[in-house]
Write a protein that holds these residues in place. Structure first.
Motif, PDB file in Angstrom:
ATOM      1  N   LYS A 121     -33.798  -7.937 -24.085  1.00  0.00           N
ATOM      2  CA  LYS A 121     -33.971  -6.494 -24.208  1.00  0.00           C
ATOM      3  C   LYS A 121     -33.053  -5.759 -23.228  1.00  0.00           C
ATOM      4  O   LYS A 121     -32.410  -4.770 -23.583  1.00  0.00           O
ATOM      5  CB  LYS A 121     -35.432  -6.145 -23.908  1.00  0.00           C
ATOM      6  CG  LYS A 121     -36.035  -5.102 -24.756  1.00  0.00           C
ATOM      7  CD  LYS A 121     -37.462  -4.887 -24.317  1.00  0.00           C
ATOM      8  CE  LYS A 121     -38.271  -4.408 -25.468  1.00  0.00           C
ATOM      9  NZ  LYS A 121     -39.634  -4.114 -25.069  1.00  0.00           N
ATOM     10  N   THR A 122     -32.986  -6.249 -22.015  1.00  0.00           N
ATOM     11  CA  THR A 122     -32.138  -5.638 -20.997  1.00  0.00           C
ATOM     12  C   THR A 122     -30.670  -5.744 -21.386  1.00  0.00           C
ATOM     13  O   THR A 122     -29.915  -4.770 -21.256  1.00  0.00           O
ATOM     14  CB  THR A 122     -32.363  -6.331 -19.638  1.00  0.00           C
ATOM     15  OG1 THR A 122     -33.744  -6.256 -19.300  1.00  0.00           O
ATOM     16  CG2 THR A 122     -31.550  -5.671 -18.549  1.00  0.00           C
ATOM     17  N   ILE A 123     -30.255  -6.907 -21.866  1.00  0.00           N
ATOM     18  CA  ILE A 123     -28.870  -7.090 -22.292  1.00  0.00           C
ATOM     19  C   ILE A 123     -28.541  -6.166 -23.455  1.00  0.00           C
ATOM     20  O   ILE A 123     -27.479  -5.541 -23.489  1.00  0.00           O
ATOM     21  CB  ILE A 123     -28.603  -8.566 -22.658  1.00  0.00           C
ATOM     22  CG1 ILE A 123     -28.664  -9.436 -21.404  1.00  0.00           C
ATOM     23  CG2 ILE A 123     -27.269  -8.725 -23.354  1.00  0.00           C
ATOM     24  CD1 ILE A 123     -28.631 -10.912 -21.685  1.00  0.00           C
ATOM     25  N   PHE A 124     -29.453  -6.068 -24.412  1.00  0.00           N
ATOM     26  CA  PHE A 124     -29.233  -5.204 -25.574  1.00  0.00           C
ATOM     27  C   PHE A 124     -29.053  -3.753 -25.155  1.00  0.00           C
ATOM     28  O   PHE A 124     -28.097  -3.082 -25.572  1.00  0.00           O
ATOM     29  CB  PHE A 124     -30.397  -5.335 -26.563  1.00  0.00           C
ATOM     30  CG  PHE A 124     -30.336  -4.346 -27.688  1.00  0.00           C
ATOM     31  CD1 PHE A 124     -29.429  -4.510 -28.719  1.00  0.00           C
ATOM     32  CD2 PHE A 124     -31.167  -3.237 -27.704  1.00  0.00           C
ATOM     33  CE1 PHE A 124     -29.359  -3.594 -29.752  1.00  0.00           C
ATOM     34  CE2 PHE A 124     -31.110  -2.320 -28.727  1.00  0.00           C
ATOM     35  CZ  PHE A 124     -30.202  -2.497 -29.759  1.00  0.00           C
ATOM     36  N   TRP A 125     -29.951  -3.226 -24.331  1.00  0.00           N
ATOM     37  CA  TRP A 125     -29.876  -1.823 -23.937  1.00  0.00           C
ATOM     38  C   TRP A 125     -28.694  -1.552 -23.011  1.00  0.00           C
ATOM     39  O   TRP A 125     -28.123  -0.460 -23.024  1.00  0.00           O
ATOM     40  CB  TRP A 125     -31.184  -1.345 -23.320  1.00  0.00           C
ATOM     41  CG  TRP A 125     -32.231  -1.164 -24.367  1.00  0.00           C
ATOM     42  CD1 TRP A 125     -33.360  -1.887 -24.534  1.00  0.00           C
ATOM     43  CD2 TRP A 125     -32.202  -0.215 -25.438  1.00  0.00           C
ATOM     44  NE1 TRP A 125     -34.043  -1.445 -25.631  1.00  0.00           N
ATOM     45  CE2 TRP A 125     -33.363  -0.421 -26.211  1.00  0.00           C
ATOM     46  CE3 TRP A 125     -31.324   0.775 -25.833  1.00  0.00           C
ATOM     47  CZ2 TRP A 125     -33.651   0.339 -27.334  1.00  0.00           C
ATOM     48  CZ3 TRP A 125     -31.617   1.533 -26.943  1.00  0.00           C
ATOM     49  CH2 TRP A 125     -32.774   1.305 -27.691  1.00  0.00           C
TER      50      TRP A 125
END
Length: 78
Positions: A5-9
């Motif tokens: 999720k962090t990488i995506f955002w």
């Protein structure tokens, strides 16, 4: 799961920032060329991507190097 999720955002934020930078960087030249210069001198209209790459080439060819130390010494002498 939170790592993905962090990488995506982070990626979305980076590409959003990059897109905003390109828009702010290119839009003024694009508008001036297509609505003033093109009409006044009868030159062809440019697409947004053509305008962006023309600006990149201009900035690459005419690099301005500023030496802050010399400017500060010059100002201090006055």
């Amino acid at each position: 799961m939170t790592d993905l999720k962090t990488i995506f955002w982070t990626m979305v934020g980076f590409f959003g920032f990059l897109t905003l930078w390109v828009l702010l960087f290119t839009t003024p030249f694009y508008l001036v060329w297509n609505y003033i210069i093109s009409i006044k001198f009868g030159t062809p209209h440019l697409t947004f991507s053509e305008t962006f790459f023309i600006i990149l080439i201009i900035k690459w060819l005419f690099v301005v190097q500023i030496d802050i130390k010399n400017i500060k010494k010059h100002i201090d002498k006055k």
